[in-house]
Design a protein around this motif. Structure first.
Motif, PDB file in Angstrom:
ATOM      1  N   ILE A 247       0.820  -1.209   0.000  1.00  6.08           N
ATOM      2  CA  ILE A 247       0.000   0.000   0.000  1.00  6.08           C
ATOM      3  C   ILE A 247       0.855   1.262   0.000  1.00  6.08           C
ATOM      4  CG2 ILE A 247      -1.779   1.292   1.285  1.00  6.08           C
ATOM      5  CD1 ILE A 247      -2.746  -1.310   2.437  1.00  6.08           C
ATOM      6  N   GLU A 248       2.125   1.149   0.397  1.00  6.92           N
ATOM      7  CA  GLU A 248       2.964   2.325   0.593  1.00  6.92           C
ATOM      8  C   GLU A 248       3.127   3.175  -0.665  1.00  6.92           C
ATOM      9  OE1 GLU A 248       4.058   3.566   3.513  1.00  6.92           O
ATOM     10  OE2 GLU A 248       2.758   1.964   4.278  1.00  6.92           O
ATOM     11  N   LYS A 249       3.249   2.538  -1.833  1.00  9.77           N
ATOM     12  CA  LYS A 249       3.396   3.292  -3.085  1.00  9.77           C
ATOM     13  C   LYS A 249       2.163   4.145  -3.356  1.00  9.77           C
ATOM     14  CE  LYS A 249       7.384   2.529  -5.174  1.00  9.77           C
ATOM     15  NZ  LYS A 249       8.253   3.617  -5.668  1.00  9.77           N
ATOM     16  N   THR A 250       0.999   3.555  -3.105  1.00 12.79           N
ATOM     17  CA  THR A 250      -0.246   4.299  -3.300  1.00 12.79           C
ATOM     18  C   THR A 250      -0.338   5.455  -2.309  1.00 12.79           C
ATOM     19  OG1 THR A 250      -1.342   2.274  -4.047  1.00 12.79           O
ATOM     20  CG2 THR A 250      -2.754   4.113  -3.407  1.00 12.79           C
ATOM     21  N   LYS A 251       0.001   5.188  -1.081  1.00  9.38           N
ATOM     22  CA  LYS A 251      -0.012   6.236  -0.056  1.00  9.38           C
ATOM     23  C   LYS A 251       0.948   7.361  -0.428  1.00  9.38           C
ATOM     24  CE  LYS A 251       0.488   6.916   4.933  1.00  9.38           C
ATOM     25  NZ  LYS A 251       0.798   6.258   6.235  1.00  9.38           N
TER      26      LYS A 251
END
Length: 331
Positions: A36-40
């Motif tokens: 999820i970090e890339k999206t965040k």
């Protein structure tokens, strides 16, 4: 509520950004917390952190049916962006499992849960093969099973067959076939990886030609199609066709780095992909150049965009200007 699969990839992440900006209720599937970090990060870089918190994340996998049960509760619309991209022959089974079997699972859940409409993000790789008298690929270009196709192309074509199967069972569908997608936030994959390599200096270019489109245009068009009365249609999403030399030169200009001056010959690529395979076989390095990648780098394929322009009266972002914008993006 809207469900987005593949929300941690390039298209899915940008789609989530646009949907939350439109104040839609959105649920997204993720496989692990790290993904999820890339999206965040994309939301943060666009100063939209507050919108990121509005996404309802649910852990799941398109290949694991039990994990999809809760994901589809209360869902009326689905964007199926999840997919696996690889041109390594070793990944044939994984490509088929994720892209074909995973899509079949999504279609089945859509039918069972009476989803109003499904938008499937496919690829130009799933389009047909030009006959001798044809010069440009359209939505009507026929797939020739006797011609060679990469495992990735076969898996995306198979995924589309599942979408058409769903259509025959009463599901309203839309298929979009983007060409090479340019966009920020994912510098370690796809076109983002090319941008990263160019920034470090590329001595050669190939003479191939293909289509390009901005990720903003892909997601905006997908949203417009899903919200329209258009159903059971397939659309190529392509801004324009460029040679690899032209695209690399645009990136070099935007990044203010030296342009490559020599074209690499097909015969040299033939040697290179074989050598890469040998080194990979002995675990000396990870496979980065395959036969399919080498051939694609030299292939000259033109893609039409007439159908989507006629049906939606849409104008896409100009690629040279968009590449200039990408050069200033900070992730």
């Amino acid at each position: 509520m809207i469900l987005v699969t593949g929300g941690t990839g390039l298209v899915g992440a940008h789609l989530l950004l646009h949907l939350t900006e439109n104040e839609d209720s959105v649920r997204a599937i993720y496989r692990n917390a790290k993904s999820i970090e890339k999206t965040k990060s994309l939301f943060t870089s666009n100063q939209k952190s507050a919108l990121f918190k509005k996404i309802e994340w649910i852990q799941g996998d398109v290949t694991e049916i039990p994990s999809l049960e809760n994901a589809f509760v209360g869902i009326k619309y689905v964007y199926h962006c999840a997919g696996f991209i690889s041109f390594d022959p070793k990944d044939e089974h994984l490509l088929r499992k994720i892209n074909i079997e995973g899509t079949a699972n999504i279609v089945n859940f859509c039918i069972v849960n009476n989803v109003k409409k499904l938008c499937h993000v496919s690829s130009v790789a799933a389009l047909g093969d030009l006959a001798d008298h044809e010069t440009i690929v359209t939505e009507e270009t026929e797939w020739n099973p006797e011609k060679h196709h990469s495992d990735y192309a076969i898996s995306k074509y198979g995924a589309e067959m599942e979408i058409w199967r769903g259509q025959q069972e009463g599901l309203n569908t839309i298929i979009i076939n983007p060409s090479i997608i340019l966009g920020p936030g994912f510098n370690n994959q796809g076109s983002g990886l090319l941008f990263t390599k160019v920034s470090k200096g590329i001595p050669f270019y190939t003479k191939g030609i293909t289509g390009y489109i901005a990720v903003d245009d892909v997601v905006k068009t997908a949203i417009q199609l899903l919200n329209s009365d258009i159903c059971n249609q397939r659309y190529i999403l392509n801004t324009a066709n460029y040679s690899y030399q032209e695209i690399i030169n645009m990136m070099c200009d935007a990044l203010k780095v030296k342009k490559p001056t020599k074209a690499i010959q097909p015969w040299l690529l033939e040697i290179a992909w074989r050598l890469d395979g040998v080194l990979s076989f002995f675990s000396i390095k990870k496979r980065t150049l395959t036969k399919d990648i080498a051939k694609a780098a030299c292939r000259k394929t033109l893609f039409s965009n007439q159908k989507i322009k006629a049906d939606l009266q849409i104008r896409f972002l100009e690629i040279p200007q968009y590449i200039t914008r990408l050069a200033t993006f900070k992730n």
